[in-house]
Design a protein around this motif. Structure first.
Motif, short mmCIF file in Angstrom:
data_model
loop_
_atom_site.label_atom_id
_atom_site.label_comp_id
_atom_site.label_asym_id
_atom_site.label_seq_id
_atom_site.Cartn_x
_atom_site.Cartn_y
_atom_site.Cartn_z
N ALA A 1 0.84 -1.20 0.00
CA ALA A 1 0.00 0.00 0.00
C ALA A 1 0.87 1.25 0.00
CB ALA A 1 -0.93 0.00 1.22
N TYR A 2 1.92 1.26 0.82
CA TYR A 2 2.84 2.40 0.85
C TYR A 2 3.46 2.65 -0.52
CZ TYR A 2 2.98 2.66 6.01
OH TYR A 2 2.66 2.83 7.33
N GLN A 3 3.93 1.58 -1.14
CA GLN A 3 4.57 1.73 -2.45
C GLN A 3 3.59 2.28 -3.47
OE1 GLN A 3 6.15 -1.90 -4.20
NE2 GLN A 3 7.74 -0.75 -5.24
N SER B 1 -0.58 10.38 4.42
CA SER B 1 0.19 9.90 5.56
C SER B 1 1.46 9.17 5.09
CB SER B 1 -0.67 8.96 6.41
OG SER B 1 0.08 8.42 7.47
N ALA B 2 1.34 8.37 4.04
CA ALA B 2 2.51 7.65 3.51
C ALA B 2 3.54 8.62 2.95
CB ALA B 2 2.06 6.67 2.44
N VAL B 3 3.07 9.62 2.21
CA VAL B 3 3.98 10.61 1.63
C VAL B 3 4.69 11.40 2.73
CG1 VAL B 3 4.09 12.74 0.26
CG2 VAL B 3 2.78 10.77 -0.57
N LYS B 4 3.96 11.79 3.76
CA LYS B 4 4.58 12.51 4.87
C LYS B 4 5.63 11.66 5.57
CE LYS B 4 0.90 15.77 6.15
NZ LYS B 4 0.00 16.20 7.24
N SER B 5 5.32 10.39 5.77
CA SER B 5 6.29 9.49 6.41
C SER B 5 7.56 9.38 5.58
CB SER B 5 5.66 8.10 6.61
OG SER B 5 6.60 7.21 7.16
#
Length: 309
Positions: free
Chosen positions: A33-35, A88-92
């Motif tokens: 999902a992150y990718q 959220s993923a992009v911020k991380s």
């Protein structure tokens, strides 16, 4: 559109994913999902700026770029929840990248996700949970598999474990201690008391299991001796809900929701329940207070004399 990254940008993406895997202990599904979220973001930047994504381009992202990306996702029909997850993923990723490249990522980190109504967990009623426990042993034909199914379901409901946490137990736990040390999301450890019913169920399974339950091998086994698959447990719950006339929301994870909700209804302390579930933030646990309130209001509306007039 095909995605073209500079070697440096691709190395950083791969490095961040590896970091999430090794340090944050993200699952394979979470990493996928992150990718997907990061690739979507990079595709947008490629289209938005008309050039392949580079490390310099990632550093140069401005507030207007973030707003345009968020607007694009909403225009493409993504829900507010999905947009928030992607952001959220992009911020991380940017927090990790800015620490290693020493640049100011404020434009990304201050971007605001759209508000959305958090879905309430859907626990089983106490009667439904009891019915599941009473009928689970009848779903398999072999006695050792019946005992296994009972042990797994009892652990999920009786200890509030995630399905992955239960299935990752090793043979060292064939005799369950009074308190389990569980390593959950993000590598966070928590202590979970074990009910006598759960200890008895696992002990009975271990007694009947035809496979050698060595300390470093999986505790719960499939028919051929490999580690029990989460899909089989999901299939087990599907059979049970069909037989018992329960809704589609009755899944393995719903047993964990039921554990928390029933503890709260019985007067359990919210902080204690947070520790038992392994939630990093109390706000995550507080959703169960809303569930409990909803149940109370439903009971009130059905039973209060004024509602029957």
């Amino acid at each position: 559109m095909s995605l073209t990254l500079s070697p440096a940008a691709r190395d950083f993406l791969d490095g961040w994913l590896a970091h999430q895997k090794s340090i944050a202990d993200a699952s394979d599904n979470t990493l996928t999902a992150y990718q997907s979220d990061l690739v979507h973001f990079f595709l947008f930047l490629t289209d938005h700026h008309g050039a392949p994504v580079s490390l310099a381009g990632l550093k140069a992202v401005k507030t207007r770029d973030m707003r345009a990306w968020l607007a694009r996702m909403r225009a493409d029909g993504k829900s507010a929840r999905s947009v928030a997850r992607s952001l959220s993923a992009v911020k991380s990723f940017y927090r990790w990248l800015s620490e290693r490249q020493d640049f100011d990522a404020t434009h990304v980190l201050t971007a605001r996700a759209p508000k959305f109504q958090r879905k309430l967990p859907r626990p089983l009623s106490e009667d439904a949970a009891k019915a599941v426990l009473d009928h689970v042993e009848f779903q398999s034909s072999e006695p050792w598999m019946q005992a296994r199914d009972t042990a797994v379901i009892t652990l999920l409901y009786g200890c509030g474990l995630r399905i992955s946490e239960a299935l990752n137990l090793t043979g060292a736990y064939r005799d369950l201690p009074d308190v389990l040390t569980i390593r959950g999301k993000g590598g966070k450890e928590r202590q979970v008391p074990v009910l006598p019913a759960a200890k008895d169920a696992v002990a009975e399974y271990a007694r009947l299991c035809p496979h050698d339950l060595t300390n470093d091998a999986p505790l719960f086994r499939g028919k051929r001796g490999g580690q029990l698959n989460t899909r089989l447990v999901s299939g087990l719950m599907e059979k049970l809900r069909n037989q018992l006339g329960l809704p589609d929301t009755v899944t393995p994870h719903a047993l964990r929701h039921s554990f928390a909700t029933h503890l709260l209804a019985a007067g359990g302390d919210l902080r204690a329940i947070q520790e038992l579930l392994g939630h990093a933030n109390l706000s995550t646990t507080q959703v169960y207070t809303a569930v409990d309130t909803a149940h109370l209001m439903d009971a009130y509306e059905r039973a209060h004399p004024r509602q029957k007039q």
